[in-house]
Design a protein around this motif. Structure first.
Motif, PDB file in Angstrom:
ATOM      1  N   GLY A 101      30.787  73.063  36.343  1.00 51.74           N
ATOM      2  CA  GLY A 101      29.618  73.989  36.285  1.00 51.74           C
ATOM      3  C   GLY A 101      29.130  73.952  37.987  1.00 51.74           C
ATOM      4  N   ILE A 102      28.752  75.207  38.226  1.00 51.73           N
ATOM      5  CA  ILE A 102      27.855  75.579  39.434  1.00 51.73           C
ATOM      6  C   ILE A 102      26.775  75.953  39.147  1.00 51.73           C
ATOM      7  N   ILE A 103      25.687  75.346  39.699  1.00 52.69           N
ATOM      8  CA  ILE A 103      24.290  75.941  39.604  1.00 52.69           C
ATOM      9  C   ILE A 103      23.832  76.533  40.843  1.00 52.69           C
ATOM     10  N   ALA A 104      23.321  77.791  40.908  1.00 51.63           N
ATOM     11  CA  ALA A 104      22.936  78.770  42.224  1.00 51.63           C
ATOM     12  C   ALA A 104      21.440  78.755  42.173  1.00 51.63           C
ATOM     13  N   GLN A 105      20.831  79.372  42.990  1.00 55.53           N
ATOM     14  CA  GLN A 105      19.332  79.304  43.182  1.00 55.53           C
ATOM     15  C   GLN A 105      18.711  80.346  42.340  1.00 55.53           C
ATOM     16  N   ASP A 106      19.639  81.350  42.026  1.00 59.71           N
ATOM     17  CA  ASP A 106      19.183  82.613  41.218  1.00 59.71           C
ATOM     18  C   ASP A 106      20.209  83.475  40.773  1.00 59.71           C
ATOM     19  N   ARG A 107      20.178  84.223  39.850  1.00 54.78           N
ATOM     20  CA  ARG A 107      21.199  84.749  39.149  1.00 54.78           C
ATOM     21  C   ARG A 107      22.001  85.656  40.001  1.00 54.78           C
ATOM     22  N   ASP A 108      21.437  86.495  41.105  1.00 57.74           N
ATOM     23  CA  ASP A 108      22.066  87.117  42.078  1.00 57.74           C
ATOM     24  C   ASP A 108      23.161  86.387  42.735  1.00 57.74           C
ATOM     25  N   ALA A 109      22.771  85.102  43.327  1.00 61.70           N
ATOM     26  CA  ALA A 109      23.419  84.093  43.838  1.00 61.70           C
ATOM     27  C   ALA A 109      24.699  83.786  43.038  1.00 61.70           C
ATOM     28  N   ALA A 110      24.292  83.474  41.788  1.00 60.27           N
ATOM     29  CA  ALA A 110      25.189  82.881  40.761  1.00 60.27           C
ATOM     30  C   ALA A 110      26.350  83.957  40.631  1.00 60.27           C
ATOM     31  N   LYS A 111      26.039  85.217  40.432  1.00 61.21           N
ATOM     32  CA  LYS A 111      27.063  86.310  40.463  1.00 61.21           C
ATOM     33  C   LYS A 111      27.986  86.401  41.604  1.00 61.21           C
ATOM     34  N   VAL A 112      27.345  86.226  42.631  1.00 59.39           N
ATOM     35  CA  VAL A 112      28.226  86.071  44.023  1.00 59.39           C
ATOM     36  C   VAL A 112      29.240  85.245  43.904  1.00 59.39           C
ATOM     37  N   LEU A 113      28.710  83.911  43.793  1.00 59.80           N
ATOM     38  CA  LEU A 113      29.484  82.669  43.835  1.00 59.80           C
ATOM     39  C   LEU A 113      30.682  82.878  42.925  1.00 59.80           C
ATOM     40  N   PHE A 114      30.561  83.283  41.783  1.00 57.96           N
ATOM     41  CA  PHE A 114      31.405  83.545  40.620  1.00 57.96           C
ATOM     42  C   PHE A 114      32.525  84.452  41.005  1.00 57.96           C
ATOM     43  N   ARG A 115      31.929  85.844  41.617  1.00 60.54           N
ATOM     44  CA  ARG A 115      32.842  86.780  41.742  1.00 60.54           C
ATOM     45  C   ARG A 115      33.720  86.417  43.147  1.00 60.54           C
ATOM     46  N   ASP A 116      33.007  86.137  44.060  1.00 63.33           N
ATOM     47  CA  ASP A 116      33.521  86.013  45.461  1.00 63.33           C
ATOM     48  C   ASP A 116      34.548  84.756  45.660  1.00 63.33           C
ATOM     49  N   LYS A 117      34.116  83.503  45.001  1.00 64.55           N
ATOM     50  CA  LYS A 117      34.869  82.476  44.959  1.00 64.55           C
ATOM     51  C   LYS A 117      35.796  81.838  44.021  1.00 64.55           C
ATOM     52  N   VAL A 118      35.084  81.786  42.829  1.00 63.34           N
ATOM     53  CA  VAL A 118      35.703  81.446  41.556  1.00 63.34           C
ATOM     54  C   VAL A 118      36.889  82.188  41.179  1.00 63.34           C
ATOM     55  N   LYS A 119      36.326  83.233  40.763  1.00 65.76           N
ATOM     56  CA  LYS A 119      37.159  84.521  40.313  1.00 65.76           C
ATOM     57  C   LYS A 119      38.156  84.956  41.169  1.00 65.76           C
ATOM     58  N   PHE A 120      37.639  85.140  42.338  1.00 62.47           N
ATOM     59  CA  PHE A 120      38.583  85.505  43.387  1.00 62.47           C
ATOM     60  C   PHE A 120      39.921  84.613  43.787  1.00 62.47           C
ATOM     61  N   ALA A 121      39.534  83.293  43.852  1.00 65.26           N
ATOM     62  CA  ALA A 121      40.501  82.231  43.866  1.00 65.26           C
ATOM     63  C   ALA A 121      41.400  82.481  42.824  1.00 65.26           C
ATOM     64  N   TYR A 122      41.099  82.693  41.530  1.00 66.35           N
ATOM     65  CA  TYR A 122      41.880  82.602  40.379  1.00 66.35           C
ATOM     66  C   TYR A 122      42.736  83.843  40.450  1.00 66.35           C
ATOM     67  N   ASP A 123      42.235  85.052  40.630  1.00 67.23           N
ATOM     68  CA  ASP A 123      42.950  86.348  40.567  1.00 67.23           C
ATOM     69  C   ASP A 123      43.819  86.398  41.751  1.00 67.23           C
ATOM     70  N   ASN A 124      43.803  85.546  42.765  1.00 73.45           N
ATOM     71  CA  ASN A 124      44.582  85.652  44.006  1.00 73.45           C
ATOM     72  C   ASN A 124      45.716  84.429  43.931  1.00 73.45           C
ATOM     73  N   LEU A 125      45.746  83.770  42.670  1.00 75.27           N
ATOM     74  CA  LEU A 125      46.968  82.749  42.639  1.00 75.27           C
ATOM     75  C   LEU A 125      48.259  83.290  42.734  1.00 75.27           C
ATOM     76  N   PRO A 126      49.071  82.646  43.357  1.00 78.82           N
ATOM     77  CA  PRO A 126      50.564  83.299  43.358  1.00 78.82           C
ATOM     78  C   PRO A 126      51.110  83.796  42.004  1.00 78.82           C
ATOM     79  N   GLU A 127      51.619  85.026  41.910  1.00 81.44           N
ATOM     80  CA  GLU A 127      51.774  85.594  40.629  1.00 81.44           C
ATOM     81  C   GLU A 127      52.656  84.897  39.833  1.00 81.44           C
ATOM     82  N   GLU A 128      53.504  83.988  40.208  1.00 85.43           N
ATOM     83  CA  GLU A 128      54.686  83.433  39.593  1.00 85.43           C
ATOM     84  C   GLU A 128      53.940  82.093  38.790  1.00 85.43           C
ATOM     85  N   LEU A 129      52.642  81.800  39.223  1.00 81.83           N
ATOM     86  CA  LEU A 129      51.917  80.813  38.503  1.00 81.83           C
ATOM     87  C   LEU A 129      50.638  81.142  37.837  1.00 81.83           C
TER      88      LEU A 129
END
Length: 532
Positions: A101-129
């Protein structure tokens, strides 16, 4: 929507070597072959939007010192939130049935963290993995992996269930702006992390009050004492601006005067570091351009030492500039107790708090030698604490409502009760002001020449540092009303009695017998007889 994935040339092509690579957490995190992050865009000569993730020097040091519970006090933009998002994603991908889990200071910050860091890193994993790690759920704030039932979630609070990995981002800001949410984090989210889990709390400083400041103070003392850590103890991590190699500028382009060089020399001695000319040039250029007249904000965003980080408070602090100026001139120092009378300035809260400042005046100098504070105690307790000190009393200055008679106290006022407990001591009641801001202006005016003992007044100084405006979540700004939830109002209000008494000229005339008006010895007429 199709995600554009850049193939990783660093992954082993041999299946056996690939399995060994994936089984090694250090290879996954340090090689730059697995995870990608968004580029800040600081380089004008590059149009890259993302790059391989490789931990920088500060991040590597943190990974090496990682403990069950961790407190990070840091300068801005060192990348710790990015690092921990990658750590949590990696842990969830390669370990079954884990809740991260990751706790952010507000909902907007939580959305940015999830979209630009967690989801972005998952979406950009090597395709073969990426096909190895299918998603069982892909929500706006959570990824649940189908191959092992682990998940990564971002929210503003987490209470239910067990959280094996928890990161609390910018906890200092949460404590300053959302004290109720900070309390929820302390009582609900943190206990959800088991002793064999990992908790990371990171933030820049936001004043000396609040749970983040208290946790840092305790963890730093533990660190300096070199005591062994239990799984429930916090490990203290401090990362200053001078630890980031990017914070530097050509020294030939920025003039650095002697005062600044003396400052940097002191930091080098205290921290055992070296701050080279290019780093010094960057610091001076930044504070001049971005924080002109607000050097306390520089200390907050780019601290040189842990102590300096907490010499500032929130944006809505009433006395931030004044306390910064007081410290700069050395107004917090060792103040000796003189062989002369001691005056006191009181505030008695409407609930159960009471604060008392101890003051001596010498040739026009206002010298604060001590401070007392308590909660849930009666007047006898405070009189006992005062008499323990053995001072010779001058005048006790009380707030305006000390003259109000209370039926529950046998129709006696606070002043009358104190006079009975301390016979022979002179009491004066400071009149009420119509506007709080008038008293704050008076306090700012007289702080310019005041002196505070660093040890005996330590708690009171923290109260002045932490006296701030209330933050309105509806208006998303600080409103001009004191925040009484952080326990600082009594100490600040007691100091304000001193400033208001000075404005009235009372302190200059203490050697003379005060007039009846000054003593507030007004006896109200008897109430009219309702039968007439």
């Amino acid at each position: 929507m199709t995600t554009h994935v850049i193939p990783s040339p660093n992954l082993p092509s041999n299946p056996e070597e690939l399995e060994r690579f994936l089984a090694d957490p250090e290879q996954r995190l340090f090689s730059g072959a697995l995870y990608r992050i968004m580029v800040k865009g600081d380089d004008p000569n590059s149009d890259e939007t993302h790059m391989p993730f490789k931990p920088n020097r500060a991040q590597r040091r943190f990974i090496k010192r990682l403990w069950h519970r961790n407190l990070i006090l840091k300068a801005r933009q060192l990348g710790f939130t990015t690092l921990i998002c990658i750590l949590w994603l990696d842990h969830a991908l390669f370990n079954p049935d884990q809740r991260c889990g990751i706790i952010a200071q507000d909902r907007d910050a939580a959305k940015v963290l999830f979209r630009d860091k967690v989801k972005f890193a998952y979406d950009n994993l090597p395709e073969e993995l990426r096909d190895r790690f299918p998603l069982a759920a892909n929500n706006a704030d959570e990824l649940v992996f189908g191959h092992n039932n682990s998940s990564v979630r971002v929210a503003t609070s987490m209470r239910s269930g067990t959280i094996h990995r928890l990161h609390i981002s910018e906890f200092g800001k949460i404590c300053a702006k959302y004290p109720d949410k900070a309390q929820e984090v302390m009582t609900g989210s943190i206990p959800a992390v088991p002793t064999n889990g990992i908790l990371v709390i990171e933030s820049t400083a936001e004043g000396k009050e609040g749970d983040f400041a208290k946790l840092c103070d305790q963890a730093e003392k533990h660190h300096l004492a070199k005591l062994p850590l239990t799984p429930r103890d916090y490990r203290f991590h401090f990362y200053a601006w001078w630890q980031d190699p990017h914070y530097r500028m050509d020294a030939t382009t920025v003039p650095v005067n002697r005062a600044w060089h003396e400052y940097f020399d002191r930091v080098e001695v205290e921290m055992g570091c070296r701050i080279d000319p290019d780093q010094r040039a960057w610091y001076v250029a930044t504070i001049t351009a971005d924080f002109a007249g607000r050097e306390e904000r520089m200390w907050q965003e780019y601290p040189s030492t842990p102590t300096e980080a907490f010499q500032v408070s929130t944006e809505g602090n009433y006395y931030a500039k004044d306390m910064a100026a007081l410290r700069k001139r050395g107004g917090i120092c060792d103040v000796p107790v003189l062989d002369m009378p001691v005056n006191t300035f009181w505030d008695i809260g409407n609930t159960d708090g009471c604060a008392v400042w101890f003051h001596q005046e010498l040739r026009g100098e206002d010298r604060f030698i001590d401070y007392e504070e308590g909660h849930g105690e009666d007047l006898r307790h405070y009189v006992k604490e005062l008499n323990k000190r053995g001072y010779v009393w001058g005048t006790m200055f009380l707030p305006h409502d000390a003259d109000h008679q209370r039926l529950s106290d046998f129709n006696r006022s606070t002043k009358q009760m104190l006079q009975a407990l301390m016979p022979g001591v002179r009491f004066m009641v400071v009149p009420r002001i119509s506007e709080l801001q008038t008293g704050i202006f008076a306090t700012r005016k007289h702080l310019k020449a005041a002196w505070f003992d660093r040890a005996r007044c330590d708690q009171g100084i923290k109260r002045i540092d932490g006296y701030r405006k209330k933050y309105s979540t509806v208006q998303a700004r600080f409103i001009d009303e004191p925040d009484k939830a952080n326990g600082c109002s009594e100490g600040a209000d007691a100091l304000r009695q001193w400033a208001q008494a000075k404005e009235l000229g009372w302190l200059a005339n203490l050697s003379h017998e005060p007039s009846a008006a000054a003593r507030n010895d007004y006896d109200p007429p008897p109430p009219p007889d309702w039968q007439l």
